[in-house]
Write an enzyme that holds these catalytic residues in place. Sequence first.
Site, PDB file in Angstrom:
ATOM      1  N   HIS A 122       0.674  -1.182   0.304  1.00 10.91           N
ATOM      2  CA  HIS A 122      -0.056   0.121   0.059  1.00 10.91           C
ATOM      3  C   HIS A 122       0.804   1.283  -0.002  1.00 10.91           C
ATOM      4  O   HIS A 122       1.635   1.461   1.002  1.00 10.91           O
ATOM      5  CB  HIS A 122      -0.704  -0.128   1.212  1.00 10.91           C
ATOM      6  CG  HIS A 122      -2.162   0.863   1.291  1.00 10.91           C
ATOM      7  ND1 HIS A 122      -3.243   0.969   0.546  1.00 10.91           N
ATOM      8  CD2 HIS A 122      -1.968   2.274   2.243  1.00 10.91           C
ATOM      9  CE1 HIS A 122      -3.800   2.150   0.727  1.00 10.91           C
ATOM     10  NE2 HIS A 122      -3.017   2.788   1.859  1.00 10.91           N
ATOM     11  N   ASP A 160       0.633   5.045   0.114  1.00 13.06           N
ATOM     12  CA  ASP A 160      -0.302   6.362  -0.032  1.00 13.06           C
ATOM     13  C   ASP A 160       0.198   7.314  -0.857  1.00 13.06           C
ATOM     14  O   ASP A 160       1.548   7.821  -0.802  1.00 13.06           O
ATOM     15  CB  ASP A 160      -0.226   6.758   1.395  1.00 13.06           C
ATOM     16  CG  ASP A 160      -1.276   5.715   2.369  1.00 13.06           C
ATOM     17  OD1 ASP A 160      -2.176   5.356   1.964  1.00 13.06           O
ATOM     18  OD2 ASP A 160      -0.882   5.707   3.508  1.00 13.06           O
ATOM     19  N   ASP A 205      -7.855   0.889   2.230  1.00 15.69           N
ATOM     20  CA  ASP A 205      -7.780   1.812   3.317  1.00 15.69           C
ATOM     21  C   ASP A 205      -8.396   3.014   3.252  1.00 15.69           C
ATOM     22  O   ASP A 205      -7.941   4.348   3.025  1.00 15.69           O
ATOM     23  CB  ASP A 205      -6.166   2.181   3.235  1.00 15.69           C
ATOM     24  CG  ASP A 205      -5.681   2.785   4.546  1.00 15.69           C
ATOM     25  OD1 ASP A 205      -6.528   3.050   5.479  1.00 15.69           O
ATOM     26  OD2 ASP A 205      -4.868   3.833   4.351  1.00 15.69           O
ATOM     27  N   HIS A 207      -7.043   9.173  -0.716  1.00 14.10           N
ATOM     28  CA  HIS A 207      -7.912   8.984   0.606  1.00 14.10           C
ATOM     29  C   HIS A 207      -6.891   9.612   1.788  1.00 14.10           C
ATOM     30  O   HIS A 207      -7.354   9.327   2.917  1.00 14.10           O
ATOM     31  CB  HIS A 207      -8.056   7.522   0.821  1.00 14.10           C
ATOM     32  CG  HIS A 207      -6.796   6.480   1.016  1.00 14.10           C
ATOM     33  ND1 HIS A 207      -6.561   5.493  -0.065  1.00 14.10           N
ATOM     34  CD2 HIS A 207      -6.224   6.327   2.021  1.00 14.10           C
ATOM     35  CE1 HIS A 207      -5.631   4.993   0.495  1.00 14.10           C
ATOM     36  NE2 HIS A 207      -5.299   5.406   1.716  1.00 14.10           N
TER      37      HIS A 207
HETATM   38 ZN   LIG Z   1      -3.738   4.460   2.752  1.00 14.13          ZN
END
Ligand SMILES: [Zn+2]
Length: 1011
Positions: free
Chosen positions: A268, A270, A380, A585
Site C-alpha cells: 500500500h 499512500d 484503506d 484517501h
Molecule cells: Zn492509505
Amino acid sequence: MATLSAQPRFLRSITLDRASKFTSTEFFSDVNLSPHLYEKRLTDTIELAVYSVPDLKRIPFEEAVKQHFEPTTTGTFYGPSWSTHWFKLKVTIPHKWSGDRVELLWDSNSEAMVWSTDGVPRQGLTGDRGNDRRVEYTLLKSAKGGETIELFVEMACNGMFGTGNGGLINPPDNNRSFQLAQVEIAVPNKAAWQLYYDIQVIRGMANGLPSDTARAQEALYACNQVIDTFSRENVEKSLQNCLKITHQFLSKKAAPDVHRVTAVGNCHIDTAWLWPYAETRRKTARSWSTQLRLIEEYPEYVFVCSQAQQLEWLSQDYPKLFKEIQAASKKGRFQTIGATWVEMDCNLPSGESFCRQFLYGQRFYEKNFGSRSKIFWLPDTFGYSAQLPQIVKQAGAEYFFTQKLSWNNINKFPNTTFTWVGLDGTKVLTHMAPCETYTAQADVDDMIRSIKNNRDLAYSNQSLMPYGNGDGGGGPQRAMLERIRRMNNIDGLPRCETGGAEEFFESVEKNAKGLQEWKGELYFELHRGTYTSQAASKRYNRKLEFLLRDVEIVSTMSHAFGRDSKYPKNEIDSLWKNLLLNQFHDVLPGSAIEMANIDARAIYKDIETKATKLLDDGLTSLYQSPQLPGDDAKYIVFNSLGWARSEIVEIPAHTGDNLQQYSAGRNAGYVKVDSGAFDFNDVAESKADERRVQAFASGEDFILENDWVAAKFNKQGHLISLFDKQEDRELVPKGHAGNKLKLFDDIPLYWDAWDVEIYHLNTGRDAGKGKARIGEVGPLRATLVVKYALSENSTAVQTIVLTAVSPRLDFHTEVDWHENRVFLKAEFIWDILSDFATYDSQFGVVQRPTTYNTSQDYAKFEVCGHKFADLSEHGYGVALLNDCKFGYSCHGNVMRLSLLRAPKSPDANCDMDALLERRPMSFLMVEGAKNVILDTIKRAEDTDHIIVRLHEAYGGRARFKLWSSLDFQSIHRCNILEENEHSLEFSKDGRSSGWLVMRPFEILTLKLKVK
Ligand SMILES: [Zn+2]
C-alpha cells in the site's frame, strides 16, 4: 541405582520468551542465532563516494551520475530532511568467495534505492527499525570471485513514514539528519536462515494455537528442543541437527479440507500522506523494483498493484522499470488491480468523480497492461458510498475488496464474505480480509485471525490475506514468502497459498453458498473528522467538480453547434486526472501533512485557472453563435443546470443603466433572470418583477421577508422564527433558535486530523455573541450582516441573504479561525418530527436515523452528506444546503452543519486562517420526469459522440424523454466506460428520444450523435 531425570518440565511462557530471544537481533544477539545468519562479511573492499543534491531537489539518474562524487565513509550523517544524496559504489568480491551468494547490506537509517550503472532501479532499501527494515540487496547469486561490481544508491533523507519525530503522525521535523550506519558485503548462511524462518513459524504456532491442543504443545516442545540442540561451539553441525527437528514438525500435513488463505502480495503506497507527491513517485520505484527481485527469486510469488496514477508516474520517471513491470504483468506475476485512478476517498467525491476514477483507471490498465481490473481494491478508505456497487459494475469490474471497517470503534461489522447491495439494488461480491489488515506480515497470527475473525466460514471456507509492508510502500519481504512456504500445508493451520486477488474472487464465486447480503452504504465508524478537516481542499473539490462539469457542457455544446472550436480533450483529461489525484484517501479527507496540502492547493489553483479559461473560451465561442441572443445585450447569463430557474444575479453597474437595485457602493447591481435548462439569457431583457423582498427592524429584532417566508432574527443573529407564509406554518419551535454557531471541544483518542469522537457532543456551547444589522433592503435582495467574536482568537462575519425569487435563506459565512482542537458547527432546531434525515450523496441520497436507539444509530453521530441534508415529515420538510461542506449531524429535530475543525497532526496548521464561504439556447432537456437529473454532458473518449449521464434522484421510477435542439442521429445506452449496450429509438423529427425508463437511483449513460 536409578537416577532422576536431569531435565525439569519446560514451561510455556518461559519457552515462548526463550524462543523469541533465540532469533532476536536486539537481545543476546552475540550468543544466539543472529550472528550466524552471515558466515562472511567485509567492508574494506567497497569504495564509496557521494554527491549531495542541493536545494532538496530530486533529480533523475542521468543528471545525478554526471556530477562530481566525493569519497566518503560509513558513519557520516546526511541531511536535512527531504534532501537526496547519491552514492557511487565500487565493490570488489574476494577470490575466496567463489560460488557464494553475495549480498550488499546498506543501512542509511532512511529510504534508499539501488540503481544499476545503466540507470535502472534495482531495489529499495529501508533502514527503519521494525517490520519495514530491508537492508539486503543481492549482488550475486553465485560469485566468480575477484569480480568488481559498480552500482549507485540514491539515499532519500526520510524514513518509510516521513520525517516526524517521536510519533507516527507527528508533523515532519525538517531538520533531521540520517546516519549511513552500514555498508557491507556478506555471504548468508543458508542453514541458519532456514532455521530462523522455521523457528518463527513453530514459535508462532506454540504461541497462537490454543494451548490445550496437542499441536500447540508439540510446537512448544520443538522450540525447546531446537534451542537445547543449538551449539555455539559447533554451529554448522548443530544447525543441521536443529533443522532435523524443525523439518519433522513442519512436515506434518494439513487435513485436505481445512480453511484456505490466498496470500496476495501487495504494497500500500499512500499517494501522499506523511510525505509529498514527489516522494511517492520515488516510493513506487523503490517498492516495485524490490518486488521484481522477489518475483525472480520465488517462482510462486504473485504481487498486486493498484492506483493507475502511480503507474503513470512510474512510466514517466522510470520508463525502463515500467517495461520490466509490463513484462512481469504479462506473465501474471505483477498484477494491476483496483480499477480506479487512485485509491480515492469514497465519502466526499461526487458521483461523476467516481465514474471518472474508474474511466481513467480502467482505460490506463487496458492500454498499458492489456486488460481491465475485475476488482475494485480499496483496503484503506474511510467509508464506502451506497452508489459504488452500481458504478463498479457499470465500469467493468465485478468484485470489491477492503478491510477498513475492521477499524470501527463502536460496532463490529458482521460480514466477511458477502454480497454488497447498492442503493439501486446492484450486487457486488465483496470480501473484507479477516486478518484485518492490508499490511499482514504473513505470520501464524495472520493465519489464525483469518479464521477467528471470519464471520462467514459457514458460507465460504476461504479468505484473502493482503500481505506486505505498506502505507509508506515496501511490500512483501523474503521472510514473508519463506513463512508462506512453511504454512502452505501444515497440520494446525489453514492452508496458505500465494495467488492473485482475481483468482481468489473467482474461486469464492464458484464455491461459496448462500452468502449474506448487506444493503446500502458501508458506513465507517471512525475518522468522522475527515468530512471537515482541511476546509479549503473540500471547497476546491466541490467547486472544481462543478467547474469541470460546466467546461464539458459548454465545450460539448460549442462543438455540437458547429463552432469551429475543437473539443479540448487533452486539456480536460489532464484537469480531471489532477482533480482525481487530490481525491486520494489522505489528501481530500485532510489527513496528510502540510507539505502535501500545499501541493494539493497548488494543483487545485492550476485546475481552477485552466478550467476557467476553457469555460470562457467555450462561452465566447457559443456566444458568437447566431442562434443566441443579440449583440446589444450587455450580459448573457448561461444556466448550466438541466432545469429552469429564476435567480437574482449580480452584475457590474454602469452609469446610465437603470437597475432595480444597486449594491451599497453602486458599483454592482442586481437583476432577476429566468432561464430554461442549459439556456442562455440576455440580461437586458430581464424586466422588473412584481415579486419583492424586504428587510426591516421590528423592535429589537430584524425581519427578512418575501412572498414565501418571513425570517425573524434577534439582535445576535439567531433565527428565532421562520414562518412559511404559503403553508401558514412556523418552523422554529418556541423558545429555540436556528443559525447558532456552536463550539465543541474536539480532542480525539489518537488520529487527530481524522477523528471526532462521540463525547465531543457533551461539550457544545454557544460561540461568542453576534451583533446583527440590516445590510440591503430589497426589492430583489435583502441582507442582514452579523459580526461574531467566536472566541478570544476567532471571529466570523455572516451575511444572511433572502432574495425576491426563492424561499431559500443563504448564510454566507467567513471565519477567521485560530483554535486548537475546537470544532465549529452551525445549529438549527426545527419543528419537524422525523426518525430519519436524508442526505445528498453520489447520484442519490442516503437516509440515516435521527435517533440514538441502538449502537448502530449513535455510531452515526457525525455523517457525510453532499449538497444538502433534509429533515422531513409527511409532505413537508426543511433542508440545509451548502456549497463546500460535508459534515452533518442530525439528532431528533436538531440539525448541525460542521464548519471547521482545528487538529494539529499531521498538519500543525490545519485550517488556521481558513476562510469559509458560500454563494449561491436550450440544448438537451429531460421531459416528463422531474426526478431525473441530467448531470454530465461531455464528448466521448474515443469519438465525437456526446456522452450524457443522468440519474434518478428521488428513489422512484421514472419515464421520460430526452429532448434536443439539434437532431439526433443515433442514441445508444452505454456503460461508464462508454461501450454501447444497445441502441435506442428517437422521434422522426430527430428532436426527441423515445420513452426511457429508469429504476430508483439508477445511473444511465447515453451516447448520442447529433446533426
Ligand atoms: Zn492509505
